[in-house]
Design a protein around this motif. Sequence first.
Motif, PDB file in Angstrom:
ATOM      1  N   ARG A 247      71.247  -5.762   1.797  1.00 48.29           N
ATOM      2  CA  ARG A 247      71.993  -5.768   3.057  1.00 48.29           C
ATOM      3  C   ARG A 247      71.166  -5.177   4.201  1.00 48.29           C
ATOM      4  NH1 ARG A 247      78.425  -4.612   2.594  1.00 48.29           N
ATOM      5  NH2 ARG A 247      78.924  -6.240   1.074  1.00 48.29           N
ATOM      6  N   ILE A 248      70.517  -4.079   3.916  1.00 47.91           N
ATOM      7  CA  ILE A 248      69.707  -3.432   4.956  1.00 47.91           C
ATOM      8  C   ILE A 248      68.543  -4.325   5.354  1.00 47.91           C
ATOM      9  CG2 ILE A 248      68.132  -1.498   5.365  1.00 47.91           C
ATOM     10  CD1 ILE A 248      70.083   0.271   3.812  1.00 47.91           C
ATOM     11  N   ARG A 249      67.913  -4.954   4.351  1.00 52.22           N
ATOM     12  CA  ARG A 249      66.810  -5.888   4.650  1.00 52.22           C
ATOM     13  C   ARG A 249      67.295  -7.029   5.537  1.00 52.22           C
ATOM     14  NH1 ARG A 249      65.588  -6.734  -0.135  1.00 52.22           N
ATOM     15  NH2 ARG A 249      63.868  -5.241  -0.341  1.00 52.22           N
ATOM     16  N   GLY A 250      68.513  -7.516   5.276  1.00 53.96           N
ATOM     17  CA  GLY A 250      69.076  -8.591   6.076  1.00 53.96           C
ATOM     18  C   GLY A 250      69.301  -8.184   7.521  1.00 53.96           C
ATOM     19  N   VAL A 251      69.778  -6.962   7.734  1.00 59.59           N
ATOM     20  CA  VAL A 251      69.997  -6.458   9.094  1.00 59.59           C
ATOM     21  C   VAL A 251      68.671  -6.295   9.828  1.00 59.59           C
ATOM     22  CG1 VAL A 251      70.858  -4.509  10.452  1.00 59.59           C
ATOM     23  CG2 VAL A 251      72.154  -5.321   8.489  1.00 59.59           C
ATOM     24  N   ILE A 252      67.674  -5.745   9.138  1.00 60.03           N
ATOM     25  CA  ILE A 252      66.352  -5.557   9.754  1.00 60.03           C
ATOM     26  C   ILE A 252      65.761  -6.904  10.158  1.00 60.03           C
ATOM     27  CG2 ILE A 252      63.979  -4.828   9.337  1.00 60.03           C
ATOM     28  CD1 ILE A 252      65.887  -2.503   9.682  1.00 60.03           C
ATOM     29  N   THR A 253      65.889  -7.906   9.287  1.00 60.24           N
ATOM     30  CA  THR A 253      65.381  -9.246   9.599  1.00 60.24           C
ATOM     31  C   THR A 253      66.099  -9.833  10.804  1.00 60.24           C
ATOM     32  OG1 THR A 253      64.822  -9.636   7.270  1.00 60.24           O
ATOM     33  CG2 THR A 253      65.029 -11.578   8.685  1.00 60.24           C
ATOM     34  N   ALA A 254      67.422  -9.669  10.852  1.00 58.27           N
ATOM     35  CA  ALA A 254      68.206 -10.194  11.976  1.00 58.27           C
ATOM     36  C   ALA A 254      67.822  -9.521  13.286  1.00 58.27           C
ATOM     37  CB  ALA A 254      69.688 -10.008  11.699  1.00 58.27           C
ATOM     38  N   GLN A 255      67.471  -8.254  13.232  1.00 59.81           N
ATOM     39  CA  GLN A 255      67.049  -7.547  14.442  1.00 59.81           C
ATOM     40  C   GLN A 255      65.657  -7.970  14.895  1.00 59.81           C
ATOM     41  OE1 GLN A 255      67.386  -3.473  13.146  1.00 59.81           O
ATOM     42  NE2 GLN A 255      69.563  -3.336  13.651  1.00 59.81           N
ATOM     43  N   LYS A 256      64.830  -8.345  13.940  1.00 62.83           N
ATOM     44  CA  LYS A 256      63.426  -8.642  14.240  1.00 62.83           C
ATOM     45  C   LYS A 256      63.209 -10.078  14.682  1.00 62.83           C
ATOM     46  CE  LYS A 256      58.828  -8.138  12.145  1.00 62.83           C
ATOM     47  NZ  LYS A 256      58.095  -7.728  10.928  1.00 62.83           N
ATOM     48  N   PHE A 257      64.065 -11.012  14.199  1.00 61.40           N
ATOM     49  CA  PHE A 257      63.849 -12.439  14.448  1.00 61.40           C
ATOM     50  C   PHE A 257      64.990 -13.051  15.261  1.00 61.40           C
ATOM     51  CE2 PHE A 257      61.259 -11.580  10.749  1.00 61.40           C
ATOM     52  CZ  PHE A 257      60.128 -12.382  10.926  1.00 61.40           C
ATOM     53  N   VAL A 258      64.691 -14.180  15.904  1.00 62.06           N
ATOM     54  CA  VAL A 258      65.703 -15.045  16.510  1.00 62.06           C
ATOM     55  C   VAL A 258      65.533 -16.432  15.900  1.00 62.06           C
ATOM     56  CG1 VAL A 258      65.902 -13.788  18.680  1.00 62.06           C
ATOM     57  CG2 VAL A 258      64.165 -15.576  18.447  1.00 62.06           C
TER      58      VAL A 258
END
Length: 331
Positions: A247-258
């Motif tokens: 879950r945390i990895r998913g949030v970090i990815t969402a913050q980093k990418f568009v």
Amino acid sequence: MPGRLRRSSTRTLPFLTDILGNSLNDRLLFAVPKKGRLHEACLNLLHGSDIQFHRHSRLDIALVKNHPLALVFLPAADIPTFVGEGRVDLGITGRDQVAEHECLVPPTETTGVEEVLDLDFGKCNLQVQVPKMGNIQKPEDLIGKNIVTSFTNLTEQYFRKLEGQAANGEANGEQPKLKTNIKYVGGSVEAACALGVADGIVDLVESGETMRAAGLKAISTVMDTSAILIKSKSPSDPKLVDLIASRIRGVITAQKFVLCTYNIERSKLEAASRITPGKRAPTINALEEEGWVAVSVMVERKKIAVVMDELTAVGACDILVMKIENSRTIP
């Protein structure tokens, strides 16, 4: 392995028995910084991961409502100790804090922490700093002088290497005495030189504004650091640890990418794909108009403006950029 922070640990945290009773039993324990530079970002990360909790103002324990999980709010410097001893299953702290702890307590097969994920925030450098107007130009000039820091173990390790001393000491197994005098200060380290307490300091530098305002300059970097997710080598619930990490990895990815989508002629697709290779690969679909394709691809948020310009230059059109609310990605 030392006892976990359960019934047996209420001797060190007596308020848990009175207020929470046995409610920590069968819960995975997750340590997060209770204050400081990482605190707010950690709370945002937990919220984005749908870890639902309410923290009472006087308690450093919060029970999670939607998982068998409890949050333990601790000083960032203490988190590697609790996780490394197996008293807490997961933790968020700085890589610098883990390194500082491991200088004093080297990890073994059963103790110490495992890094799960770089969280991509709290980035800074642990640097050797000296007065800008002084005569000291390189770290070797500080040998035999006074150094003030909150990271005494890393600083001692650094200056031992500078002084040419082996990490394992002399033949009798004892560490030789350092020529450099290292003093501990818990805060406002940057004031030490101006107050005449130190000839140099070792402290974290993020933007460098505080360092420059104190009339200091960096002459060497001890280590780069950022916030990391760590886990115990024997967590109580490995499946839940993996779920929280995902879950945390998913949030970090969402913050980093568009998510970037565009249309382009197939003949120009190769050039466009070099600009937008994607995190793994772009998604390409044929359009009804012959010779054209639609492309969907993840692009780093910080690069998107330049990427859009470059796509336009090679013939892409109808370029749209959308925020990614959340994600699940393979490490």
